[in-house]
Every structure is written in C-alpha cells, then in structure tokens.
Design a protein around this motif. Structure first.
Motif, PDB file in Angstrom:
ATOM      1  N   LEU A  63     -21.141 -12.046  13.975  1.00 54.21           N
ATOM      2  CA  LEU A  63     -20.626 -13.215  13.255  1.00 54.21           C
ATOM      3  C   LEU A  63     -21.725 -14.144  12.744  1.00 54.21           C
ATOM      4  O   LEU A  63     -21.446 -15.278  12.365  1.00 54.21           O
ATOM      5  CB  LEU A  63     -19.674 -13.997  14.164  1.00 54.21           C
ATOM      6  CG  LEU A  63     -18.423 -13.261  14.623  1.00 54.21           C
ATOM      7  CD1 LEU A  63     -17.654 -14.091  15.637  1.00 54.21           C
ATOM      8  CD2 LEU A  63     -17.544 -12.913  13.432  1.00 54.21           C
ATOM      9  N   ARG A  64     -22.962 -13.672  12.687  1.00 55.95           N
ATOM     10  CA  ARG A  64     -24.069 -14.543  12.292  1.00 55.95           C
ATOM     11  C   ARG A  64     -23.949 -15.068  10.862  1.00 55.95           C
ATOM     12  O   ARG A  64     -24.485 -16.116  10.542  1.00 55.95           O
ATOM     13  CB  ARG A  64     -25.400 -13.833  12.496  1.00 55.95           C
ATOM     14  CG  ARG A  64     -25.634 -12.660  11.584  1.00 55.95           C
ATOM     15  CD  ARG A  64     -26.982 -11.994  11.858  1.00 55.95           C
ATOM     16  NE  ARG A  64     -27.127 -10.796  11.059  1.00 55.95           N
ATOM     17  CZ  ARG A  64     -26.786  -9.585  11.442  1.00 55.95           C
ATOM     18  NH1 ARG A  64     -26.283  -9.424  12.656  1.00 55.95           N
ATOM     19  NH2 ARG A  64     -26.942  -8.550  10.645  1.00 55.95           N
ATOM     20  N   ASP A  65     -23.218 -14.365   9.978  1.00 52.47           N
ATOM     21  CA  ASP A  65     -23.061 -14.807   8.591  1.00 52.47           C
ATOM     22  C   ASP A  65     -21.867 -15.746   8.404  1.00 52.47           C
ATOM     23  O   ASP A  65     -21.612 -16.200   7.287  1.00 52.47           O
ATOM     24  CB  ASP A  65     -22.891 -13.585   7.668  1.00 52.47           C
ATOM     25  CG  ASP A  65     -24.142 -12.719   7.655  1.00 52.47           C
ATOM     26  OD1 ASP A  65     -25.245 -13.264   7.881  1.00 52.47           O
ATOM     27  OD2 ASP A  65     -24.011 -11.496   7.432  1.00 52.47           O
ATOM     28  N   ARG A  66     -21.134 -16.014   9.443  1.00 52.32           N
ATOM     29  CA  ARG A  66     -19.968 -16.923   9.380  1.00 52.32           C
ATOM     30  C   ARG A  66     -20.160 -18.026  10.427  1.00 52.32           C
ATOM     31  O   ARG A  66     -19.681 -17.908  11.552  1.00 52.32           O
ATOM     32  CB  ARG A  66     -18.688 -16.149   9.646  1.00 52.32           C
ATOM     33  CG  ARG A  66     -18.480 -15.062   8.605  1.00 52.32           C
ATOM     34  CD  ARG A  66     -17.307 -14.225   8.981  1.00 52.32           C
ATOM     35  NE  ARG A  66     -17.225 -13.117   8.041  1.00 52.32           N
ATOM     36  CZ  ARG A  66     -16.140 -12.784   7.400  1.00 52.32           C
ATOM     37  NH1 ARG A  66     -15.036 -13.447   7.606  1.00 52.32           N
ATOM     38  NH2 ARG A  66     -16.150 -11.775   6.561  1.00 52.32           N
ATOM     39  N   PRO A  67     -20.836 -19.078  10.054  1.00 52.29           N
ATOM     40  CA  PRO A  67     -21.241 -20.083  11.054  1.00 52.29           C
ATOM     41  C   PRO A  67     -20.089 -20.776  11.778  1.00 52.29           C
ATOM     42  O   PRO A  67     -20.192 -21.039  12.983  1.00 52.29           O
ATOM     43  CB  PRO A  67     -22.067 -21.096  10.255  1.00 52.29           C
ATOM     44  CG  PRO A  67     -21.911 -20.746   8.828  1.00 52.29           C
ATOM     45  CD  PRO A  67     -21.333 -19.379   8.725  1.00 52.29           C
ATOM     46  N   VAL A  68     -18.995 -21.072  11.099  1.00 53.46           N
ATOM     47  CA  VAL A  68     -17.893 -21.767  11.773  1.00 53.46           C
ATOM     48  C   VAL A  68     -17.224 -20.845  12.795  1.00 53.46           C
ATOM     49  O   VAL A  68     -17.003 -21.233  13.950  1.00 53.46           O
ATOM     50  CB  VAL A  68     -16.865 -22.281  10.738  1.00 53.46           C
ATOM     51  CG1 VAL A  68     -15.643 -22.856  11.439  1.00 53.46           C
ATOM     52  CG2 VAL A  68     -17.497 -23.313   9.815  1.00 53.46           C
ATOM     53  N   VAL A  69     -16.915 -19.640  12.379  1.00 51.29           N
ATOM     54  CA  VAL A  69     -16.298 -18.665  13.296  1.00 51.29           C
ATOM     55  C   VAL A  69     -17.270 -18.349  14.431  1.00 51.29           C
ATOM     56  O   VAL A  69     -16.868 -18.239  15.602  1.00 51.29           O
ATOM     57  CB  VAL A  69     -15.881 -17.389  12.529  1.00 51.29           C
ATOM     58  CG1 VAL A  69     -15.327 -16.355  13.479  1.00 51.29           C
ATOM     59  CG2 VAL A  69     -14.883 -17.722  11.439  1.00 51.29           C
ATOM     60  N   HIS A  70     -18.553 -18.218  14.101  1.00 48.96           N
ATOM     61  CA  HIS A  70     -19.568 -17.951  15.110  1.00 48.96           C
ATOM     62  C   HIS A  70     -19.600 -19.061  16.162  1.00 48.96           C
ATOM     63  O   HIS A  70     -19.649 -18.796  17.366  1.00 48.96           O
ATOM     64  CB  HIS A  70     -20.941 -17.806  14.454  1.00 48.96           C
ATOM     65  CG  HIS A  70     -22.048 -17.612  15.426  1.00 48.96           C
ATOM     66  ND1 HIS A  70     -22.847 -18.653  15.849  1.00 48.96           N
ATOM     67  CD2 HIS A  70     -22.476 -16.510  16.094  1.00 48.96           C
ATOM     68  CE1 HIS A  70     -23.730 -18.205  16.722  1.00 48.96           C
ATOM     69  NE2 HIS A  70     -23.521 -16.907  16.895  1.00 48.96           N
ATOM     70  N   ALA A  71     -19.540 -20.309  15.737  1.00 50.01           N
ATOM     71  CA  ALA A  71     -19.578 -21.440  16.671  1.00 50.01           C
ATOM     72  C   ALA A  71     -18.357 -21.439  17.590  1.00 50.01           C
ATOM     73  O   ALA A  71     -18.480 -21.685  18.794  1.00 50.01           O
ATOM     74  CB  ALA A  71     -19.661 -22.754  15.901  1.00 50.01           C
ATOM     75  N   VAL A  72     -17.184 -21.163  17.023  1.00 53.48           N
ATOM     76  CA  VAL A  72     -15.966 -21.129  17.833  1.00 53.48           C
ATOM     77  C   VAL A  72     -16.051 -20.028  18.884  1.00 53.48           C
ATOM     78  O   VAL A  72     -15.789 -20.251  20.075  1.00 53.48           O
ATOM     79  CB  VAL A  72     -14.721 -20.937  16.941  1.00 53.48           C
ATOM     80  CG1 VAL A  72     -13.489 -20.642  17.788  1.00 53.48           C
ATOM     81  CG2 VAL A  72     -14.499 -22.164  16.063  1.00 53.48           C
TER      82      VAL A  72
END
Length: 192
Positions: A63-72
């Motif tokens: 998920l490194r390219d999707r920061p919001v989803v990665h943070a969740v």
C-alpha cells in the motif's frame, strides 16, 4: 451503548496489563500465593505476534502508493500487534491467586475471567488434564491452549460474570495452571 463501554474498559485493562508487565508487577496478588497459567500459550502468542508483524510489513509494501489507505492499515496492524502482546501480558500479570488468610481462590484468565471461589465451598479439588470441553449447565471451563489441569467441585454455586455481563451459577470449575500439583497441594493445606 453498554457493550461499547465494556469494550473500552476491556481495552483499558489490557493496556494497563501491558504497563504492569513492563514494570514486572502483578495485579491483585496482594498477600496471596500466585499460580501462573501463561506458559502453555507463550509460544502460540509469540507466533501470532510474529505473523502480525509480517502482515504489517507486507501491507506497508503493498500500500505504499496509497498513503491514506496505508496510514489506516498501518494503525490497525500496529494496534493488532499491541493487542496480542497485551493479551499475553494480561495472562502473566493476572495469575490465579490463593489467599488462605482471606479464604479465597481467585481464578483468572486474561482480563476476561476473574472468578473468586470461597475455600469453604470447595468439596473436592483434583489434578485432571482435559483436552476437550463440552458446555454443560453449572460448569465453567477456563481453558488455556484448549486444556484444563485442575478441577474444583463446589458445595454451593458461585456466580460467574461473563465478558458482556451475563451471569451464571457454576458448581464445577475447570481451569489451567502451570503447576497443577503445587496448586492442588496448596489448596489442600489452605482448606484444612
């Protein structure tokens, strides 16, 4: 709403257990004799924590390219690791407690079970290894690693309050102890 508060209280107790574990203290032992039950689950808990760490790393890469989803997902994964470690910590810092002066045996598991049994109600105590447990009216099985090692039979029932507040009367209590022989001997001495 009540269930929500129970879950918040549960999480707070787990985090408090983690703090006690780090401080190398126990909860509620006082002047009693502590009998642990966590050895039987240590390897399983360590394995589960390791799997959670691997999942955290794998999801971070995916998920490194999707920061919001990665943070969740990073928050949820780190919380899962803390939860698993706190469960183990709660089993270490909340042992069974035999208090001969108060005349009680406190049977515990994590922060979920905390049953106080008066010694005068115990009619028999024995070491009994059981690997399977069927639900029965008036019986409580406090298993660790799907096994119990000590069986108590009571003259009068005691009230067990479940995780969500459900009450039930129990006359037979089966639970796990790391040193079942020592616990049975100590109970015999305390009851005399």
């Amino acid at each position: 709403m009540r269930v929500g508060w129970l879950l918040i209280r549960h999480e707070a107790r787990l985090l408090a257990s983690l703090a006690l574990w780090v401080a190398r203290r126990t909860h509620g032992t006082g002047r009693g004799t502590a009998f642990g039950y966590s050895r039987g689950q240590g390897a399983m808990t360590a394995g589960l924590a390791f799997v959670c760490v691997v999942e955290t790393v794998a999801l971070s890469v995916l998920l490194r390219d999707r920061p919001v989803v990665h943070a969740v997902f990073l928050f949820l994964d780190v919380y899962s690791i803390v939860f698993v470690v706190a469960l183990h910590a709660s089993s270490v810092v909340r042992p069974h407690v035999l208090n001969g002066a108060a005349g009680t045996l406190r049977i515990r598991r994590y922060v979920h079970v905390d049953l106080c049994v008066p010694l005068e109600r115990i009619t028999s105590v024995r070491r009994e290894l059981r690997m399977t447990h069927e639900r029965a009216e008036g019986e409580l099985a406090v298993e660790v690693g799907s096994q119990t090692t000590v069986t108590l039979e009571l003259a009068e029932p005691v009230t067990h309050v479940g995780f969500l507040g459900r009450r039930r009367e129990v006359r037979v209590v089966r639970f796990h102890a790391d040193d079942p022989e020592g616990l049975v001997r100590a109970l015999g001495r305390a009851r005399v």
